[in-house]
Design an enzyme around this catalytic site. Structure first.
Site, PDB file in Angstrom:
ATOM      1  N   GLU A 153      21.770 -64.038 -52.342  1.00 60.04           N
ATOM      2  CA  GLU A 153      21.468 -63.699 -53.566  1.00 60.04           C
ATOM      3  C   GLU A 153      21.290 -62.608 -53.928  1.00 60.04           C
ATOM      4  O   GLU A 153      21.216 -61.434 -53.116  1.00 60.04           O
ATOM      5  CB  GLU A 153      20.099 -63.947 -53.817  1.00 60.04           C
ATOM      6  CG  GLU A 153      19.294 -63.867 -55.037  1.00 60.04           C
ATOM      7  CD  GLU A 153      17.280 -64.098 -54.678  1.00 60.04           C
ATOM      8  OE1 GLU A 153      16.751 -64.390 -52.976  1.00 60.04           O
ATOM      9  OE2 GLU A 153      17.104 -64.201 -55.441  1.00 60.04           O
ATOM     10  N   LYS A 198      15.154 -57.497 -48.451  1.00 58.23           N
ATOM     11  CA  LYS A 198      15.916 -56.511 -49.547  1.00 58.23           C
ATOM     12  C   LYS A 198      14.935 -56.745 -49.749  1.00 58.23           C
ATOM     13  O   LYS A 198      14.850 -54.497 -50.930  1.00 58.23           O
ATOM     14  CB  LYS A 198      16.213 -57.538 -50.339  1.00 58.23           C
ATOM     15  CG  LYS A 198      17.813 -57.364 -49.746  1.00 58.23           C
ATOM     16  CD  LYS A 198      18.598 -58.769 -51.068  1.00 58.23           C
ATOM     17  CE  LYS A 198      18.673 -60.155 -50.462  1.00 58.23           C
ATOM     18  NZ  LYS A 198      19.119 -61.413 -51.044  1.00 58.23           N
ATOM     19  N   ARG A 237      16.559 -66.046 -37.089  1.00 56.71           N
ATOM     20  CA  ARG A 237      16.964 -64.654 -38.048  1.00 56.71           C
ATOM     21  C   ARG A 237      17.134 -64.353 -36.960  1.00 56.71           C
ATOM     22  O   ARG A 237      16.281 -63.901 -36.307  1.00 56.71           O
ATOM     23  CB  ARG A 237      16.135 -64.864 -38.928  1.00 56.71           C
ATOM     24  CG  ARG A 237      15.335 -65.372 -39.912  1.00 56.71           C
ATOM     25  CD  ARG A 237      14.990 -65.384 -41.092  1.00 56.71           C
ATOM     26  NE  ARG A 237      15.027 -64.463 -42.210  1.00 56.71           N
ATOM     27  CZ  ARG A 237      15.532 -64.230 -43.278  1.00 56.71           C
ATOM     28  NH1 ARG A 237      15.817 -65.776 -43.823  1.00 56.71           N
ATOM     29  NH2 ARG A 237      15.168 -63.293 -44.484  1.00 56.71           N
TER      30      ARG A 237
HETATM   31  P1  ATP Z   1      16.418 -61.098 -47.786  1.00 51.93           P
HETATM   32  O1  ATP Z   1      14.209 -61.227 -47.460  1.00 51.93           O
HETATM   33  O2  ATP Z   1      16.452 -60.163 -46.515  1.00 51.93           O
HETATM   34  O3  ATP Z   1      16.250 -60.832 -49.819  1.00 51.93           O
HETATM   35  P2  ATP Z   1      17.425 -63.614 -48.329  1.00 51.93           P
HETATM   36  O4  ATP Z   1      16.999 -64.776 -46.969  1.00 51.93           O
HETATM   37  O5  ATP Z   1      16.076 -63.957 -48.692  1.00 51.93           O
HETATM   38  O6  ATP Z   1      16.760 -62.221 -47.025  1.00 51.93           O
HETATM   39  P3  ATP Z   1      19.237 -64.056 -49.275  1.00 51.93           P
HETATM   40  O7  ATP Z   1      19.861 -63.278 -50.409  1.00 51.93           O
HETATM   41  O8  ATP Z   1      18.957 -64.982 -49.850  1.00 51.93           O
HETATM   42  O9  ATP Z   1      18.687 -63.493 -48.614  1.00 51.93           O
HETATM   43  O10 ATP Z   1      20.354 -64.794 -48.219  1.00 51.93           O
HETATM   44  C1  ATP Z   1      21.795 -65.478 -47.966  1.00 51.93           C
HETATM   45  C2  ATP Z   1      21.748 -65.842 -46.587  1.00 51.93           C
HETATM   46  O11 ATP Z   1      21.861 -64.830 -45.357  1.00 51.93           O
HETATM   47  C3  ATP Z   1      20.888 -67.241 -46.530  1.00 51.93           C
HETATM   48  O12 ATP Z   1      21.367 -67.966 -46.117  1.00 51.93           O
HETATM   49  C4  ATP Z   1      19.974 -66.163 -45.728  1.00 51.93           C
HETATM   50  O13 ATP Z   1      19.305 -67.610 -44.747  1.00 51.93           O
HETATM   51  C5  ATP Z   1      20.512 -65.338 -44.773  1.00 51.93           C
HETATM   52  N1  ATP Z   1      19.465 -64.227 -43.959  1.00 51.93           N
HETATM   53  C6  ATP Z   1      19.037 -63.766 -44.749  1.00 51.93           C
HETATM   54  N2  ATP Z   1      18.508 -63.037 -43.440  1.00 51.93           N
HETATM   55  C7  ATP Z   1      18.778 -63.073 -42.655  1.00 51.93           C
HETATM   56  C8  ATP Z   1      18.513 -62.706 -41.428  1.00 51.93           C
HETATM   57  N3  ATP Z   1      17.610 -61.757 -41.255  1.00 51.93           N
HETATM   58  N4  ATP Z   1      19.274 -63.418 -40.055  1.00 51.93           N
HETATM   59  C9  ATP Z   1      20.091 -63.990 -40.249  1.00 51.93           C
HETATM   60  N5  ATP Z   1      20.718 -64.602 -41.664  1.00 51.93           N
HETATM   61  C10 ATP Z   1      20.097 -64.132 -42.570  1.00 51.93           C
HETATM   62 MG    MG Z   2      16.368 -65.514 -50.625  1.00 54.97          MG
END
Ligand code: ATP
Ligand code: MG
Length: 569
Positions: free
Chosen positions: A49, A284, A274
């Site tokens: 995202e 983020k 994760r």
């Molecule tokens: P954040 O909470 O940091 O915003 P998010 O999951 O909302 O994380 P996205 O940009 O939606 O962020 O994530 C893109 C991909 O990265 C998704 O497939 C998500 O599952 C993966 N991802 C995000 N954070 C982690 C993590 N700490 N470990 C493994 N995979 C992750």
């Molecule tokens: Mg997300």
């Protein structure tokens, strides 16, 4: 050492090395079973995202997505998950692309936006309504919550049995902008009594009168992630949709969508744990707060766990990919030590970094018996571990700079560096004997004095003399000035995210120390942004890729030579 750190990873038993993990096993099984995967190329996607820069958690995910495609000779798409119009920022899209390329992965011509599929997604929603599998619901978000029931009571909605024609009409009018934000939603008609909340007639479309960075004002209704994501995957022909564990409970909904629309493909969702890292936060939203509150200078502040920051700090793509490879893929939450990331970097740099000398807290050392105006040249290896890196010349003269703490007037026991009467080797040159120092009116040491022994050229002590200390130095006449930034952990506790107090309470006030007056070997004057070095005895450093210029050199400390957190001797 790697073994030692790794053993601290939780759920060790299910961690498997490298790309031979349970996901690879599942994909291999699918291929072997034939069926819908018969003759198919493995096709994955990484769907960030674009509401912030990628952090090391994302790197784990993208190493799995791109890594699995690589392993099976398949493809991996890059897709911006921009279903939510409010949060995305265009600036992050380029940053994300840069980061992924820097790591060495490539999506070739398969770059997509979730918003590319708004039209088919809308049509699939209409298809569901026509099949009696979706309805327009006029409960507000709060009312939906109030009516969601509990474990023993099903959810309710008075709009569930509204005629198909009415829902079709209302949904079209939602799209045409006839209603306010939140006035109604489109809900999938699944199972109000499901033990899985996600299946209790989840909202799949909502009204949001908001301009979208890709589609502008074309849409005022936007699909929810859980509805949009399986459709995006199916539209792209994804075979395996790999995602983190929080989506496990959403998988029944993912499958429901795929089964109930006329999907062009039937992707399979597989979840992995994760990644968590100690002494930092990986969200983020929290990283943004660190920026907004001025704790760090931006997404690429070298103390941040983002890829942009790690790159700026001196991390190499190899060290980061290696890290991801070694932590493996687990099914349960895993927290890895930041020290392990540093270990992976140190290992890479130890083999590959050019060695140089730098003095961070300089004090002048005068070799009183060395003739004024005389200089001499010594050859020194650029990297003793790699002959191919060659040698360079360093100049020695009467006035040098050494680290202030390499001299003590009254040394404690086991101090082998300069103190009056003691012999020390000046790296690569001579053995000198300390003769004293000069202090200013406040008692601060301003100059240290020593005499050299011409017979020790090359650093071999005369018969019978044991010299235990070797110190680094730079030549006063031709050294270059630089600013050096020393970083420490951003937080003072291993788990700043532990719920009881706000994570901002655990900020390490000493996570950045700036040294303005450092003296560097002249060869470093032409180092380019991003170039990395081992400064003898001090650690690994790189030229800052934002603030450094030929007029004002700025170096970042990438990592210490030894781990001072877990392997203190
Ligand atoms: P954040 O909470 O940091 O915003 P998010 O999951 O909302 O994380 P996205 O940009 O939606 O962020 O994530 C893109 C991909 O990265 C998704 O497939 C998500 O599952 C993966 N991802 C995000 N954070 C982690 C993590 N700490 N470990 C493994 N995979 C992750
Ligand atoms: Mg997300």
């Amino acid at each position: 050492m790697a073994e030692e750190i790794k053993s601290s990873v939780e759920n060790e038993e299910i961690i498997q090395e490298g790309s031979n993990n349970f996901i690879a096993a599942a994909i291999a099984e699918d291929i072997a079973a034939g069926g819908q995967y018969e003759g198919m190329t493995v096709h994955t996607r990484f769907p960030p995202e674009p509401n912030g820069c990628l952090h090391i958690g994302h790197v784990k995910a993208l190493c799995i997505d791109f890594g699995m495609a690589e392993k099976f000779g398949g493809m991996c798409n890059l897709r911006m998950d921009d279903t939510n119009p409010t949060k995305e920022k265009e600036e992050f899209i380029d940053a994300i692309k840069t980061d992924i390329h820097w790591l060495g992965y490539d999506w070739e011509d398969r770059f997509y936006y979730a918003s590319d599929y708004f039209e088919p997604t809308y049509n699939f929603a209409v298809e569901l309504i026509k099949k009696g599998l979706a309805y327009v619901c006029e409960l507000t978000a709060d009312e939906v919550k109030e009516n969601r029931g509990d474990l023993n009571t099903p959810a309710t909605s008075p709009y569930r049995d509204r005629p198909i024609e009415e829902s079709l009409d209302l949904f079209e009018r939602m799209k045409n902008g006839e209603f306010e934000d939140g006035a109604m939603t489109l809900r999938a008609k699944i199972d109000l009594a499901s033990p899985n909340w996600n299946m209790r007639d989840p909202v799949i479309y909502r009204i949001k009168h908001e301009t979208h960075h890709q589609t502008g004002d074309k849409w005022c209704i936007y699909p929810m992630y859980d509805f949009a994501h399986p459709i995006e995957d199916a539209m792209e022909g994804i075979t395996h949709s790999l995602c983190s564990l929080e989506f496990e409970n959403h998988r029944p909904l993912y499958n429901w969508v795929i089964e109930n629309i006329s999907a062009p493909a039937k992707p399979r969702q597989i979840e992995f744990a994760r990644l968590g890292i100690d002494y930092t936060v990986l969200s983020k939203r929290k990283l943004r707060r660190l920026i907004d509150d001025g704790i760090v200078s931006g997404w690429d502040d070298p103390r941040m766990p983002t890829l942009a920051a790690l790159r700026r700090r001196g991390y190499t793509p190899a060290s980061i990919r290696n890290f991801c490879e070694r932590i493996g893929v687990a099914k349960n939450t895993n927290t890895v030590q930041w020290s392990f990331l540093e270990f992976c970097l140190r290992e890479d740099l130890n083999n590959n970094a050019i060695r140089a000398m730098a003095v961070l807290d300089p004090v002048k050392l005068v070799i009183t018996n060395y003739p004024e105006g005389q200089t001499e040249t010594f050859e020194i290896e650029n990297n003793p571990l790699n002959e191919a890196e060659g040698k360079r010349n360093i100049t020695f003269s009467r006035e040098l700079y050494i680290e202030a703490d390499d001299f003590m007037e009254e040394p404690p026991k086991k101090y082998f560096r300069l103190f009056p009467g003691n012999y020390v080797r000046l790296k690569g040159t001579y053995i000198v004997k300390c003769t004293g120092c000069k202090k200013d009116e406040n008692g601060n040491i301003v100059e240290v004095y020593a005499e050299y022994d011409p017979s020790t050229r090359g650093g071999n002590p005369p018969e019978g003399l044991k010299v235990k200390g070797t110190i680094h130095w730079v030549n006063a006449a031709d050294c270059v000035e630089a600013e050096v930034r020393i970083f420490d952990r951003l937080f003072t506790v291993p788990n700043p995210d532990a719920a009881d107090v706000d994570f901002m309470e655990h900020i390490n006030p000493k996570s950045l120390v700036v040294k303005k007056n450092c003296k560097l070997e002249p060869c470093l004057a032409c180092a380019k942004p991003g170039d990395g070095f081992q400064f003898l005895r001090l650690g690994y450093f790189c030229v800052d890729n934002v603030d450094s210029s030929p007029e004002h050199l700025v170096f970042n400390r990438s990592v210490e030579l030894k781990d001072s957190y877990n392997f203190k001797n």
